[in-house]
Write a protein that holds these residues in place. Sequence first.
Motif, PDB file in Angstrom:
ATOM      1  N   GLY A   5       6.897  65.593 -25.599  1.00  0.00           N
ATOM      2  CA  GLY A   5       7.082  65.357 -24.175  1.00  0.00           C
ATOM      3  C   GLY A   5       5.780  65.107 -23.438  1.00  0.00           C
ATOM      4  N   CYS A   6       5.892  64.381 -22.319  1.00  0.00           N
ATOM      5  CA  CYS A   6       4.718  64.128 -21.485  1.00  0.00           C
ATOM      6  C   CYS A   6       4.667  65.192 -20.383  1.00  0.00           C
ATOM      7  N   TYR A   7       3.730  65.015 -19.488  1.00  0.00           N
ATOM      8  CA  TYR A   7       3.525  65.954 -18.386  1.00  0.00           C
ATOM      9  C   TYR A   7       4.761  66.058 -17.496  1.00  0.00           C
ATOM     10  N   PHE A   8       5.573  64.979 -17.452  1.00  0.00           N
ATOM     11  CA  PHE A   8       6.715  64.943 -16.535  1.00  0.00           C
ATOM     12  C   PHE A   8       8.042  65.268 -17.210  1.00  0.00           C
ATOM     13  N   CYS A   9       8.013  65.502 -18.522  1.00  0.00           N
ATOM     14  CA  CYS A   9       9.268  65.636 -19.260  1.00  0.00           C
ATOM     15  C   CYS A   9      10.105  66.841 -18.840  1.00  0.00           C
ATOM     16  N   ASN A  10       9.483  67.854 -18.251  1.00  0.00           N
ATOM     17  CA  ASN A  10      10.250  69.030 -17.860  1.00  0.00           C
ATOM     18  C   ASN A  10      10.741  68.964 -16.422  1.00  0.00           C
ATOM     19  N   ALA A  50      15.487  61.439 -20.216  1.00  0.00           N
ATOM     20  CA  ALA A  50      15.608  61.009 -18.823  1.00  0.00           C
ATOM     21  C   ALA A  50      14.313  61.254 -18.061  1.00  0.00           C
ATOM     22  N   CYS A  51      13.197  61.314 -18.785  1.00  0.00           N
ATOM     23  CA  CYS A  51      11.908  61.573 -18.130  1.00  0.00           C
ATOM     24  C   CYS A  51      11.558  60.419 -17.191  1.00  0.00           C
ATOM     25  N   SER A  52      10.990  60.769 -16.046  1.00  0.00           N
ATOM     26  CA  SER A  52      10.666  59.736 -15.057  1.00  0.00           C
ATOM     27  C   SER A  52       9.453  58.909 -15.462  1.00  0.00           C
ATOM     28  N   ALA A  53       8.729  59.329 -16.515  1.00  0.00           N
ATOM     29  CA  ALA A  53       7.522  58.588 -16.895  1.00  0.00           C
ATOM     30  C   ALA A  53       7.586  58.003 -18.302  1.00  0.00           C
ATOM     31  N   CYS A  54       8.104  58.769 -19.275  1.00  0.00           N
ATOM     32  CA  CYS A  54       7.982  58.287 -20.650  1.00  0.00           C
ATOM     33  C   CYS A  54       9.324  57.963 -21.288  1.00  0.00           C
ATOM     34  N   SER A  55      10.421  57.963 -20.506  1.00  0.00           N
ATOM     35  CA  SER A  55      11.717  57.692 -21.131  1.00  0.00           C
ATOM     36  C   SER A  55      11.822  56.211 -21.481  1.00  0.00           C
TER      37      SER A  55
HETATM   38 ZN   LIG Z   1       7.974  62.351 -20.323  1.00  0.00          ZN
END
Ligand SMILES: [Zn+2]
Length: 621
Positions: free
Chosen positions: A483-488, A572-577
Amino acid sequence: SFVDAPFFHSLSKRKLDEFGLDSSVQKISGTYRIPAHAGGASILSLSGDAFALTPSTSAFVAPGVLYNTNTIEQFNSFNKSEWINSLGSDLLSAIKSGEVTANPSLLASFAVLSFADLKRYSFHYWFAFPAIHTKWDVVTPASFIERDPQLTAAIYQYLSSSDLENRAFFAYNSARQIISLSRLTELTKTDRNWWNTWTVAFCDPNLSSEPIPGYLARNLLAWCQVTLGEFQHLSLLCFRDLPDSKTSSSVLITLKPSGPFPQKLTVSGWERVNGSLTPKVAHLASLMDPRQVAEQSVDLNLKLMRWRLVPDLDLEAIGSNKCLLLGAGTLGSYISRGLMAWGVRHITFVDSSTVSMSNPVRQPLYTFQDSVDQAPKALKAAEALKTIFPGVISTGHKLSIPMIGHPPSSFNIESIQNDYEKLVDLISSHDCIFLLTDSRESRWLPTVIGAALGKTVFTTALGFDSYVALRHGGKVDTPGRLGCYFCNDVYAPIDSTTDRTLDQMCTVTRPGAAISASSHTVELFAALMQHPLKVDAPSDGSTSTLGNCPHQIRGYLHNFSTLTVHGPAYDACSACSPSVVSEWKASGWDFIMKALEDPGYVEDLCGLRKLRQDAEQYSDS
Ligand SMILES: [Zn+2]
């Protein structure tokens, strides 16, 4: 002996690249000449191509061995008499086996004991020219010969046509016929009185003003006594004439063996310096470009790690990465220093601000004067790195990272688009991207681009007394992607900087937090680069040569604890999906424009909004 500075350079390079701590004996070759004027001592020289073993030269070649010790203590306590005896005994075996007859240049064998202090760039060395002692009586004392132009011409004719092995040693007769030593050996089998007509000769690098045979005479005489059978006496010419010499400097002596070949081997030959047995020291730092010395010393420090502790450490896999640091503040300063210490030579900074008065105490790349000058941070940081170590390739780019939820105005839309395009270029042209800015929304765009381009991305973020360092990136379709920084997050990042009060705007953190976070980020980077799967390495505890490659490191200063955390990428991540990444790939700047204006658009695209609505319905029901 004479050692060229390029030889030491070549030795130190080999020490770093090939030998490491291996101190086994290396083959080298030296050259010597007939000196041009009297008074010159015997000079054997080592040049930069001494390790190539086949120097192209018009001079005479001497085969040698180099024993390079790892410490000055080993150098000083080395058993020199044992070594020279074994070298002499090897040479005698080669004489007896016929090896020397086939390759007379072995008679000029030499050895070098050395210690290369690569940090101070000083070289301690001691030459040995092993000479086998045999006992002879003088029949006709040594004297300079009359100049004989025909003989000189015949010898130079021989020198130009013979190979390197045979060049310096030969025999001639009164008809000025020149033959090799192996030819002479054959001749002695049929002509029992050969010694009446043939004179043994060698090219003598010793040009003393006294008629004294040079040091090579000893080994040649030993060869004669072993190889040439019975003879009543032996004429030996120490040839020292240049083709155009007006007078002769060559020395002729006639000898006869004073007994059988000695039972007990006596070998001498450690070089004397001004008459005393002592090693030489060459201090080369002042001759070298200090930048070159710095590069080698930095390399050496890293290689010592490999030689002594981590034999499988692949320094190239770390140092060859081009690293892009987004943010040249506290984290950018410390992380760039850590990367540079690991041997990374390509470091690029991106930052939009200038050095402020509060920066220098926390951000070690800047000084008070930089804040007085309001220097652009990215450029100043690159300059500072190069001041610290000129071997680094560092550039700085003053640009603003377009931020999701920060809509462009008609005034700045052009510059935002320019910055966007420059950022895409920079991320494309680097291997590892470090997200070190101090707001969530400025990390969003580089996370999207990093994921789309499959880059290795590190995000480091600080709280007041906590920090997180995590790795992400790689191809979006990689199974088990991290996951990236935004995944959570269940919300896309929004504008968090407008209307912030002073205490919210500064990064209010315990000063040590940034240092801890930076060092963990750098070491995570180094460990990951050692893993065979690199960015795709799982965080399940599989190890690289430097140990674990966790996904996230979370540190807490209030109780001084560190946790490693694993979190898979969120669909559904806003950055890496995949939906966000493929939309950026398809529409580029148009997609970014929509995201800058409305984070809700991204939430719809990746499915976050629907997910939230579903969750609300579920909790309502
Ligand atoms: Zn992500």
